[in-house]
Design a protein around this motif. Sequence first.
Motif, PDB file in Angstrom:
ATOM      1  N   ARG A  30      31.574 104.225  15.437  1.00 36.64           N
ATOM      2  CA  ARG A  30      32.299 105.479  15.216  1.00 36.64           C
ATOM      3  C   ARG A  30      31.781 106.634  16.046  1.00 36.64           C
ATOM      4  NH1 ARG A  30      31.118 107.683   9.070  1.00 36.64           N
ATOM      5  NH2 ARG A  30      28.862 107.930   9.191  1.00 36.64           N
ATOM      6  N   GLU A  44      25.828 103.120   6.665  1.00 30.67           N
ATOM      7  CA  GLU A  44      25.382 102.126   7.649  1.00 30.67           C
ATOM      8  C   GLU A  44      24.933 100.830   7.000  1.00 30.67           C
ATOM      9  OE1 GLU A  44      25.199 100.452  10.970  1.00 30.67           O
ATOM     10  OE2 GLU A  44      25.252 102.617  11.279  1.00 30.67           O
ATOM     11  N   LYS A  98      29.537  98.124  -0.025  1.00 31.15           N
ATOM     12  CA  LYS A  98      30.687  97.733   0.802  1.00 31.15           C
ATOM     13  C   LYS A  98      31.950  97.506  -0.031  1.00 31.15           C
ATOM     14  CE  LYS A  98      28.279  93.685   0.039  1.00 31.15           C
ATOM     15  NZ  LYS A  98      26.812  93.562  -0.127  1.00 31.15           N
ATOM     16  N   PRO A 115      21.983  98.301  13.603  1.00 35.17           N
ATOM     17  CA  PRO A 115      22.714  99.553  13.892  1.00 35.17           C
ATOM     18  C   PRO A 115      24.090  99.211  14.454  1.00 35.17           C
ATOM     19  CG  PRO A 115      20.551  99.483  14.971  1.00 35.17           C
ATOM     20  CD  PRO A 115      20.869  98.096  14.529  1.00 35.17           C
ATOM     21  N   THR A 126      17.708  96.306   4.712  1.00 35.60           N
ATOM     22  CA  THR A 126      18.738  97.196   4.179  1.00 35.60           C
ATOM     23  C   THR A 126      18.171  98.586   3.933  1.00 35.60           C
ATOM     24  OG1 THR A 126      19.790  95.285   3.135  1.00 35.60           O
ATOM     25  CG2 THR A 126      20.490  97.460   2.383  1.00 35.60           C
ATOM     26  N   ALA A 166      18.257 100.699   7.047  1.00 38.29           N
ATOM     27  CA  ALA A 166      19.557 101.321   7.332  1.00 38.29           C
ATOM     28  C   ALA A 166      19.818 102.496   6.401  1.00 38.29           C
ATOM     29  CB  ALA A 166      20.664 100.278   7.201  1.00 38.29           C
ATOM     30  N   LYS A 192      33.375  93.776   4.235  1.00 34.27           N
ATOM     31  CA  LYS A 192      32.755  94.254   5.468  1.00 34.27           C
ATOM     32  C   LYS A 192      33.759  94.284   6.622  1.00 34.27           C
ATOM     33  CE  LYS A 192      28.252  92.545   3.965  1.00 34.27           C
ATOM     34  NZ  LYS A 192      27.226  91.482   4.083  1.00 34.27           N
ATOM     35  N   ASP A 238      20.292 106.565   7.499  1.00 29.59           N
ATOM     36  CA  ASP A 238      21.358 107.461   7.053  1.00 29.59           C
ATOM     37  C   ASP A 238      20.793 108.676   6.332  1.00 29.59           C
ATOM     38  OD1 ASP A 238      23.398 105.964   8.096  1.00 29.59           O
ATOM     39  OD2 ASP A 238      24.033 105.077   6.195  1.00 29.59           O
ATOM     40  N   TYR A 281      27.691 108.671   4.398  1.00 31.05           N
ATOM     41  CA  TYR A 281      27.128 107.722   5.361  1.00 31.05           C
ATOM     42  C   TYR A 281      26.967 106.366   4.685  1.00 31.05           C
ATOM     43  CZ  TYR A 281      25.978 111.016   9.134  1.00 31.05           C
ATOM     44  OH  TYR A 281      26.034 111.910  10.177  1.00 31.05           O
ATOM     45  N   LEU A 320      27.568 100.393  12.535  1.00 33.25           N
ATOM     46  CA  LEU A 320      28.669 101.285  12.183  1.00 33.25           C
ATOM     47  C   LEU A 320      28.610 102.592  12.960  1.00 33.25           C
ATOM     48  CD1 LEU A 320      28.963 100.748   8.327  1.00 33.25           C
ATOM     49  CD2 LEU A 320      29.890  99.410  10.219  1.00 33.25           C
ATOM     50  N   ARG A 321      27.415 103.147  13.118  1.00 36.40           N
ATOM     51  CA  ARG A 321      27.322 104.404  13.864  1.00 36.40           C
ATOM     52  C   ARG A 321      27.717 104.222  15.328  1.00 36.40           C
ATOM     53  NH1 ARG A 321      22.152 107.437  12.172  1.00 36.40           N
ATOM     54  NH2 ARG A 321      23.016 106.732  10.195  1.00 36.40           N
TER      55      ARG A 321
END
Length: 435
Positions: A145, A131, A107, A139, A313, A316, A207, A320, A129, A141-142
């Motif tokens: 956007r 995430e 980040k 879930p 983590t 995620a 973040k 991706d 990617y 960020l996806r």
Amino acid sequence: MSERVRGPVRVALLGYGTVGTEVARLLEEHATDFAARVGTSIELTGIAVRRPDRHPDVPAELLTADAASLVNDDVDVVVELIGGIEPARTLLLDALRAGKSVVTANKALLAEHGAELFAAADSSGADLYFEASVAGAIPLLRPLRESLAGDRITRVMGIVNGTTNFILSAMDSSGAGYSETLEEAARLGYAEADPTADVDGFDAASKAAILASLAFHTRVSAADVYREGIAEVTASDIAAAKTLDRTVKLLAICERVSDTENGESVAVRVHPVMLPRKHPLSSVDGAFNAVYVEADAAGELMFYGQGAGGSPTASAVLGDLIAVARNRVQGSRGSRESAYAALPVRPFAQTTTRYHISLDVADRAGVLAQVAAVFAAHEVSIAVVRQRGRAQDASLVVVTHSASDAALRATVDDVAKLDAVHQVVSVMRVEGGEP
């Protein structure tokens, strides 16, 4: 468009700490399922670490201390889990410029150099990617956007740092002070040996920059984010919040704001707030994360879950990795950076907030009138006043209506100069609901 992969998707892993270990383990454990989801196998071809000799459990042929050579090798995807700015920035730029897809949980790098990384990805047709960079396994960020691409997001507000949320939750439940609660968090493994990035709000600010960039189609860096940590939060602040049926949380707040003077802009901030206990974020305790999203058509949405740790983590990261591997197999690309709006970032002094101000004052007639006159002079409206006598002194609490932060700060400064005011005990911002 990325080059179509004809054989296995070859992956370079940079970093083999808590998250990297989990990623490698799950890649092996679920290899068959992942191959079915992607359309071909995913092959871990190398792992870059500082000291290969410290990983006797990993096949020697996979380990290397030369991360640059691994990135420049014949790989399709680079998974970066080393953190920090350098050498991560250089390694990922090299990978993207060579057309290799990148998955990262970094980040800080994205918040400071995201524009540069996206430009490199766009020029070569590679995927970028990230995430896992915000809120761990959630879930988030996806959906921002992609799922909400047809909506207009107006506000994103969330608890995005588990360490600070654990500390504030423990202070709320036990009544203990900040220092002793931080020590307990360190003992239990929730706080790092050097907790600065967490407790001073740097982690949350990075973040917040990523969230604002995605939500408002505007490039926002960590430097654009107003930041305060939790080190100044006291047991008295927690107790004062309880008298208002509120709790104290460190929030990342990203808003699309507009007015006739400044037009439309983006305001991004991280600081402790008093939040109504009926608000969904108030019930998020311990090291959990949650993000509250407001959009024109979708309304109010809540994303909740484990925001840190190896397995969450890694989940995620692997999500991706599956996505970019599938794109490589199909010869397609994922979502690109969307910064078309290019809204200005509003200075924090112009951002409207509300304050909870606690004062120690002389217990005599006319003090409240003097304090109120200062607020009136700065055009800051008072919503609630509570006064309680203590021998020769009194405790005075003022909760304001919304006003610019500059006006509120000036008000507090001038109140502190009054002869009748012995001390400004605490100042904290207030979010959500009526006082």
